[in-house]
Design an enzyme around this catalytic site. Structure first.
Site, short mmCIF file in Angstrom:
data_model
loop_
_atom_site.label_atom_id
_atom_site.label_comp_id
_atom_site.label_asym_id
_atom_site.label_seq_id
_atom_site.Cartn_x
_atom_site.Cartn_y
_atom_site.Cartn_z
N ASP A 38 0.85 -1.20 0.00
CA ASP A 38 0.00 0.00 0.00
C ASP A 38 0.88 1.25 0.00
O ASP A 38 0.39 2.37 -0.10
CB ASP A 38 -1.00 0.00 1.15
CG ASP A 38 -0.36 -0.15 2.52
OD1 ASP A 38 0.89 -0.16 2.60
OD2 ASP A 38 -1.09 -0.25 3.52
N SER A 39 2.22 1.04 0.05
CA SER A 39 3.18 2.14 -0.15
C SER A 39 3.02 2.73 -1.55
O SER A 39 3.56 3.80 -1.84
CB SER A 39 4.61 1.65 0.07
OG SER A 39 4.82 0.40 -0.57
N ASP A 47 -0.98 -6.07 -0.18
CA ASP A 47 -1.48 -5.44 1.05
C ASP A 47 -2.98 -5.25 1.00
O ASP A 47 -3.52 -4.75 0.00
CB ASP A 47 -0.85 -4.05 1.23
CG ASP A 47 0.43 -4.09 2.06
OD1 ASP A 47 0.57 -5.00 2.89
OD2 ASP A 47 1.27 -3.19 1.89
N LYS A 84 -1.23 -9.51 2.62
CA LYS A 84 -0.54 -9.03 3.84
C LYS A 84 -1.49 -8.12 4.61
O LYS A 84 -2.22 -7.34 4.01
CB LYS A 84 0.76 -8.30 3.52
CG LYS A 84 1.51 -7.82 4.80
CD LYS A 84 2.93 -7.38 4.51
CE LYS A 84 3.04 -5.98 3.96
NZ LYS A 84 2.53 -4.91 4.87
N GLU A 112 -1.90 -5.80 8.45
CA GLU A 112 -1.19 -5.20 9.59
C GLU A 112 -1.91 -5.46 10.91
O GLU A 112 -3.12 -5.24 11.00
CB GLU A 112 -1.07 -3.68 9.39
CG GLU A 112 -0.14 -3.26 8.27
CD GLU A 112 0.02 -1.74 8.19
OE1 GLU A 112 -0.44 -1.02 9.09
OE2 GLU A 112 0.62 -1.26 7.20
N GLU A 141 8.70 -4.46 10.97
CA GLU A 141 9.15 -3.16 10.48
C GLU A 141 9.63 -2.26 11.62
O GLU A 141 8.92 -2.05 12.60
CB GLU A 141 8.01 -2.46 9.70
CG GLU A 141 8.46 -1.11 9.15
CD GLU A 141 7.50 -0.51 8.13
OE1 GLU A 141 7.76 0.63 7.70
OE2 GLU A 141 6.50 -1.15 7.77
#
Length: 271
Positions: free
Chosen positions: A51-52, A90, A120, A122, A189
């Protein structure tokens, strides 16, 4: 001949075996077909459609604005360019946090519409039900602990996470929970290297670090940072392997000069 000339698809099982065999895992981001093709040809084991993309491709300050439809578009483009690497996508902010059913719906859309291999997500204990839902549906899930950029407004900073004992203990417990729930790997991270080692040693699924030291089972970087296309972003953990910013702006300036002076196109470049 390239080490990867015999193309064999990397799977979640491959990554587990790599941890067991103590072979380091390599991961880079890609958000489009051309870069995905290059990264795959270079031999990385896994590609993260992060999502970067919200920052790198769209110029947003955080990862929060990117939508599910946009993530699917990026993932589709990447999958078309890949013949070997495992493609992980993501789940974007707001598509899984509060509602396990929504999490499943979002993940199913990504898997069906893009052809990606895994998701992925979070967080730890607080998203346990969402993770369970995905894994029960047969969707491979990679966890993400430590600095979780989608929670940036809650943290209020991009500083190193889990330096305090309480947060460190929660992170270890969350990593063990992710393993128990059936995640195939976990991204760590921006956490202290000693803690990352402790986590890596305490679980049997691979850890993939970004700013988490060399004892993780693998490493991930953002492609555009790694090749030096971004000038303004220089965290301690980043190693730049190229300086494409200088090379590309130099090439563009040369092109501008050549066109302005009628040097381009020349006779050989005309019909």
């Amino acid at each position: 001949m390239s080490v990867h000339s015999e193309i064999k698809r990397v799977t979640t099982e491959t990554l587990r075996k790599m941890k067991f065999d103590k072979e380091k895992i390599t991961m880079l981001t890609a958000y489009d077909y051309t870069v995905a093709k290059l990264v795959d040809a270079g031999g990385v084991d896994a590609i993260l459609v992060g999502d970067s993309a919200s920052n790198v491709m769209a110029g947003h300050e955080t990862t929060l604005p990117i939508t599910l439809d946009q993530m699917i578009y990026h993932a589709q483009s990447v999958v078309r360019g890949v013949s070997r690497a495992l493609v992980v996508v993501d789940l974007p902010f707001g598509t899984y946090q509060s509602d396990p059913q929504m999490a499943l719906h979002s993940a199913v859309r990504i898997m069906k519409e893009s052809g990606a291999h895994a998701i992925k997500i979070e967080g730890g204990k607080e998203i346990e039900d969402s993770i369970k839902n995905l894994i029960n549906a047969g969707i491979p899930v990679c966890g993400h602990l430590g600095l979780t950029p989608q929670s940036i407004y809650q943290f209020g900073t991009y500083k190193v996470r889990a330096k305090e004992e309480e947060e460190a203990q929660k992170l270890i417990a969350d990593a063990q929970l992710l393993e128990k729930l059936g995640c195939f790997a976990v991204v760590l991270e921006k956490i202290p290297a000693a803690l990352a080692k402790k986590v890596t040693d305490s679980i049997s699924i691979p850890t993939i670090g970004i700013g988490a030291g060399s004892d993780c089972d693998g490493q991930v970087l953002v492609f555009h940072d790694m090749v030096g296309m971004n000038k303004g972003f220089s965290p301690k953990f980043l190693r730049r392997y190229l300086d494409l910013y200088e090379q590309i702006t130099g090439a563009v300036s040369q092109y501008v000069r050549d066109v302005k002076t009628s040097d381009f196109p020349n006779q050989n470049e005309s019909y």
